[in-house]
Design an enzyme around this catalytic site. Structure first.
Site, mmCIF file in Angstrom:
data_model
loop_
_atom_site.group_PDB
_atom_site.id
_atom_site.type_symbol
_atom_site.label_atom_id
_atom_site.label_comp_id
_atom_site.label_asym_id
_atom_site.label_seq_id
_atom_site.Cartn_x
_atom_site.Cartn_y
_atom_site.Cartn_z
ATOM 1 N N CYS A 84 0.825 -1.208 0.000
ATOM 2 C CA CYS A 84 0.000 0.000 0.000
ATOM 3 C C CYS A 84 0.858 1.255 0.000
ATOM 4 C CB CYS A 84 -0.935 -0.025 1.210
ATOM 5 S SG CYS A 84 -1.749 1.529 1.567
ATOM 6 N N CYS A 142 1.249 3.903 4.822
ATOM 7 C CA CYS A 142 1.758 3.992 6.193
ATOM 8 C C CYS A 142 3.267 3.742 6.191
ATOM 9 C CB CYS A 142 1.061 2.954 7.072
ATOM 10 S SG CYS A 142 -0.676 3.286 7.344
ATOM 11 N N CYS A 200 -9.069 -1.259 6.369
ATOM 12 C CA CYS A 200 -7.858 -0.464 6.560
ATOM 13 C C CYS A 200 -7.759 -0.174 8.052
ATOM 14 C CB CYS A 200 -7.954 0.841 5.772
ATOM 15 S SG CYS A 200 -6.704 2.052 6.234
ATOM 16 N N GLN A 204 -11.172 18.085 8.701
ATOM 17 C CA GLN A 204 -9.981 17.386 9.187
ATOM 18 C C GLN A 204 -10.273 15.906 9.378
ATOM 19 O OE1 GLN A 204 -7.087 18.768 9.453
ATOM 20 N NE2 GLN A 204 -7.409 20.959 9.715
ATOM 21 N N TYR A 247 -7.776 31.012 4.990
ATOM 22 C CA TYR A 247 -7.953 29.619 4.542
ATOM 23 C C TYR A 247 -8.874 28.911 5.546
ATOM 24 C CZ TYR A 247 -3.555 30.835 2.173
ATOM 25 O OH TYR A 247 -2.571 31.450 1.451
ATOM 26 N N GLU A 283 -11.969 32.394 2.661
ATOM 27 C CA GLU A 283 -11.831 31.065 2.036
ATOM 28 C C GLU A 283 -12.213 31.207 0.573
ATOM 29 O OE1 GLU A 283 -11.154 27.646 2.648
ATOM 30 O OE2 GLU A 283 -11.961 27.383 0.623
ATOM 31 N N ASP A 286 -4.010 28.743 7.801
ATOM 32 C CA ASP A 286 -4.018 27.273 7.725
ATOM 33 C C ASP A 286 -4.074 26.878 6.252
ATOM 34 O OD1 ASP A 286 -4.291 24.561 8.080
ATOM 35 O OD2 ASP A 286 -6.293 24.650 8.959
ATOM 36 N N CYS A 311 0.294 21.868 7.292
ATOM 37 C CA CYS A 311 0.317 20.422 7.060
ATOM 38 C C CYS A 311 1.539 20.025 6.247
ATOM 39 C CB CYS A 311 -0.967 19.964 6.375
ATOM 40 S SG CYS A 311 -1.267 20.789 4.814
HETATM 41 N N1 SAH Z 1 -8.856 25.824 8.403
HETATM 42 C C1 SAH Z 1 -9.716 24.840 7.809
HETATM 43 C C2 SAH Z 1 -9.343 24.454 6.362
HETATM 44 C C3 SAH Z 1 -7.897 24.281 6.033
HETATM 45 S S1 SAH Z 1 -7.594 23.506 4.476
HETATM 46 C C4 SAH Z 1 -9.838 23.621 8.706
HETATM 47 O O1 SAH Z 1 -9.067 23.470 9.637
HETATM 48 O O2 SAH Z 1 -10.729 22.804 8.494
HETATM 49 C C5 SAH Z 1 -7.104 24.866 3.437
HETATM 50 C C6 SAH Z 1 -8.248 25.659 2.834
HETATM 51 O O3 SAH Z 1 -7.689 26.733 2.046
HETATM 52 C C7 SAH Z 1 -9.150 24.875 1.895
HETATM 53 O O4 SAH Z 1 -10.477 24.988 2.368
HETATM 54 C C8 SAH Z 1 -8.964 25.599 0.524
HETATM 55 O O5 SAH Z 1 -10.163 25.635 -0.220
HETATM 56 C C9 SAH Z 1 -8.538 26.997 0.928
HETATM 57 N N2 SAH Z 1 -7.753 27.831 -0.036
HETATM 58 C C10 SAH Z 1 -6.852 27.427 -0.963
HETATM 59 N N3 SAH Z 1 -6.272 28.500 -1.561
HETATM 60 C C11 SAH Z 1 -6.815 29.623 -1.013
HETATM 61 C C12 SAH Z 1 -6.595 31.046 -1.195
HETATM 62 N N4 SAH Z 1 -5.728 31.524 -2.080
HETATM 63 N N5 SAH Z 1 -7.316 31.900 -0.426
HETATM 64 C C13 SAH Z 1 -8.212 31.432 0.485
HETATM 65 N N6 SAH Z 1 -8.449 30.106 0.696
HETATM 66 C C14 SAH Z 1 -7.768 29.202 -0.035
#
Ligand code: SAH
Length: 489
Positions: A77, A80, A161, A290, A319, A340, A391, A418
């Protein structure tokens, strides 16, 4: 060394991707499926001038940190990469990975080490994922479900899984049975033929609600076929709390999993709910959420702590997705602004705010790097930034946004990441002129058994001087478009 040479080596280190590193005659060898401390016999598969890639032939003497990989298909796979490494060492590996990136890519010195806390791990580092995306395929004319082998597109049959809830296997078996009864074939990417592509299964760990959403390559499934699916899945009901069944249509000949060609709701409200801390979230099939809710609570808790809120602050959550972090912080802040790019996610964010009776959060659709400076210029007091949380996806923030944040001069920046490589690159930019310095780096293990690591970083402004006004050149037309999009605010 040359191709096909055999050597016995000690694994002394590991790459950030989880391959073991050893040496033979001053030559560096990378070997998959090995861990630090293993002595292994390997065969060189590919040789360059000073390094090469080798395959594990025999485990001569195992490392004291080696554990028996519990998954029977972990090697094939490849998802992991660290399953052979004891969990304690996995957590160390992740802290080291962050440290390595901050030093090599971020240019931070040895003194950054003391800022990096031990990785927050899990008590049970298996069965933590709330989401599974399982592909269908065919073997000897029979429909199978499993996972893609390594980086290929051939499917290995496996119905359980170890990262996802046990009950997903029962759902999968019901789906295979249903598909066989209805003579549905697996979709083939090369020919575009067949119906059944993937299935998305999600569970709200706190609510117990389960969503099942097969992805199909047609809009014309018969009513009888749909009825049978609902009937068979809801028969699991006494044992499994399946509350949402829908079909996602993906007509495109692509390897993108979820389609944009329609969502057919068969049973339930079309979403499930989950709770993180005190906040409940609606999750629909297409929205980002998440995958590890237990660790997410620890991650958001760290972000909240680093934000240092007293109730008087204006906070930006860039984001913001469905507003998860925004709503988590709102009760401790004066006002939260979320930005977003995906409009559906912003709609979810607004609904989530309303469901939780949160009125001090406003959400804007747009690019973070354009929307934030435009709003700030329109009303610098209302849209001030005391604390900024970002984020971003793996590619990181980008210089444009970092420039804007620096000009707005928040007291604290909380960077949730991440991908520690792009995190390091962005922190280098933010700290370049000496106005911000790293206060703390908290790695959080969101993805046990894999090489991925999530981090939450606190940046503090040095000194008290707030810059006067930003001088960014903002396109006014864009600004009015954004104002037109405003919601709640
Ligand atoms: N903070 C949230 C999502 C994080 S994931 C949580 O914890 O659940 C990152 C996010 O950034 C996604 O939803 C994606 O659609 C958004 N994104 C990507 N490029 C972007 C940009 N240029 N401006 C604003 N948002 C963006």
């Amino acid at each position: 060394m040359n191709k096909n040479d055999i050597a016995t080596i000690l694994i002394e280190d590991m790459t950030t991707e989880g391959e073991g590193i050893g040496h033979a005659d001053g030559f560096t060898l990378f070997v998959k499926d090995t861990v630090i401390g293993d002595t292994v016999r390997v065969k060189v598969m590919k040789a360059k001038k000073t390094y090469g890639y080798a395959r594990l032939m025999e485990l001569v003497s195992p490392s004291p940190d080696r554990t028996c990989a519990p998954c029977p298909v972990s090697k094939a796979c490849g998802g992991c990469q660290l399953q052979c490494l004891s969990y304690e060492k996995q957590l160390e590996f992740k802290r080291n990975k962050v440290k390595g990136h901050l030093q090599r890519i971020g240019g931070f010195g040895e003194d950054v080490t003391e800022k990096i806390l031990p990785t927050i791990g899990m008590d049970q580092p298996f069965r933590y994922r709330n989401k599974a995306l399982i592909p269908f395929g065919e073997k000897d004319g029979r429909l199978i479900a499993g996972f893609y082998a390594g980086r290929t597109h051939s499917i290995i049959e496996q119905s359980d899984c170890l990262l996802t809830p046990e009950e997903y296997e029962q759902i999968l078996l019901v789906l295979l049975n249903w598909a066989e009864k209805c003579h549905l074939r697996a979709y083939q990417e090369e020919t575009g033929k067949g119906t059944l592509r993937h299935v998305l299964i999600r569970k709200g760990f706190s609510s117990g609600e389960i969503m099942v959403c097969p992805v199909i390559a047609t809009r014309n499934l018969s009513e009888e076929t749909k009825r049978l699916l609902t009937e068979q899945l809801t028969e699991l009901k006494p044992r499994l709390n399946i509350t949402s069944i829908s079909l996602n249509v993906n007509l495109k000949q692509t390897n993108v999993i979820m389609g944009t060609d329609g969502l057919i709701n068969l049973y339930g409200p079309g979403y499930i709910t989950d709770r993180i801390g005190e906040i409940s979230y609606r999750i629909s099939p297409l929205s980002f959420y998440q995958v590890n809710p237990i660790q997410t609570e620890k991650l958001y808790g760290t972000a909240l702590k680093y934000a240092g809120l007293t109730g008087a602050e204006t906070v930006w959550d860039l984001y913001c997705g469905i507003g998860t972090i925004s709503l988590f912080l709102a009760k401790s802040a004066k006002m939260v602004f979320g930005v977003e790019i995906v409009p559906e996610a912003i709609r979810d964010a607004e609904r989530n705010a309303a469901d939780n009776k949160i009125t001090n959060a406003a959400f804007y659709t747009g690019k973070a790097e354009e929307t934030m400076p435009a709003l700030y210029r329109s009303d610098p007091e209302k849209y001030r930034a005391d604390v900024v949380v970002v984020d971003p996806p793996r590619k990181g923030c980008g210089a444009e946004l970092l420039d804007t944040i620096q000009q707005m001069g928040p007291e604290r920046i909380v960077y949730v990441s991440c991908d520690s490589a792009t995190l390091a690159r962005d922190l280098k930019i933010l700290c370049a002129d000496g106005r911000y310095r790293i206060g703390a780096v908290q790695p959080v293990d969101m993805f046990p058994q894999s090489v991925h690591v999530e981090s939450c970083v606190l940046l503090q402004r040095v000194g008290n001087t707030r810059p006067k006004a930003i001088t960014l050149d903002v396109d006014m037309e864009d600004y009015y478009r954004i104002k037109g999009d405003r919601t709640n605010g």
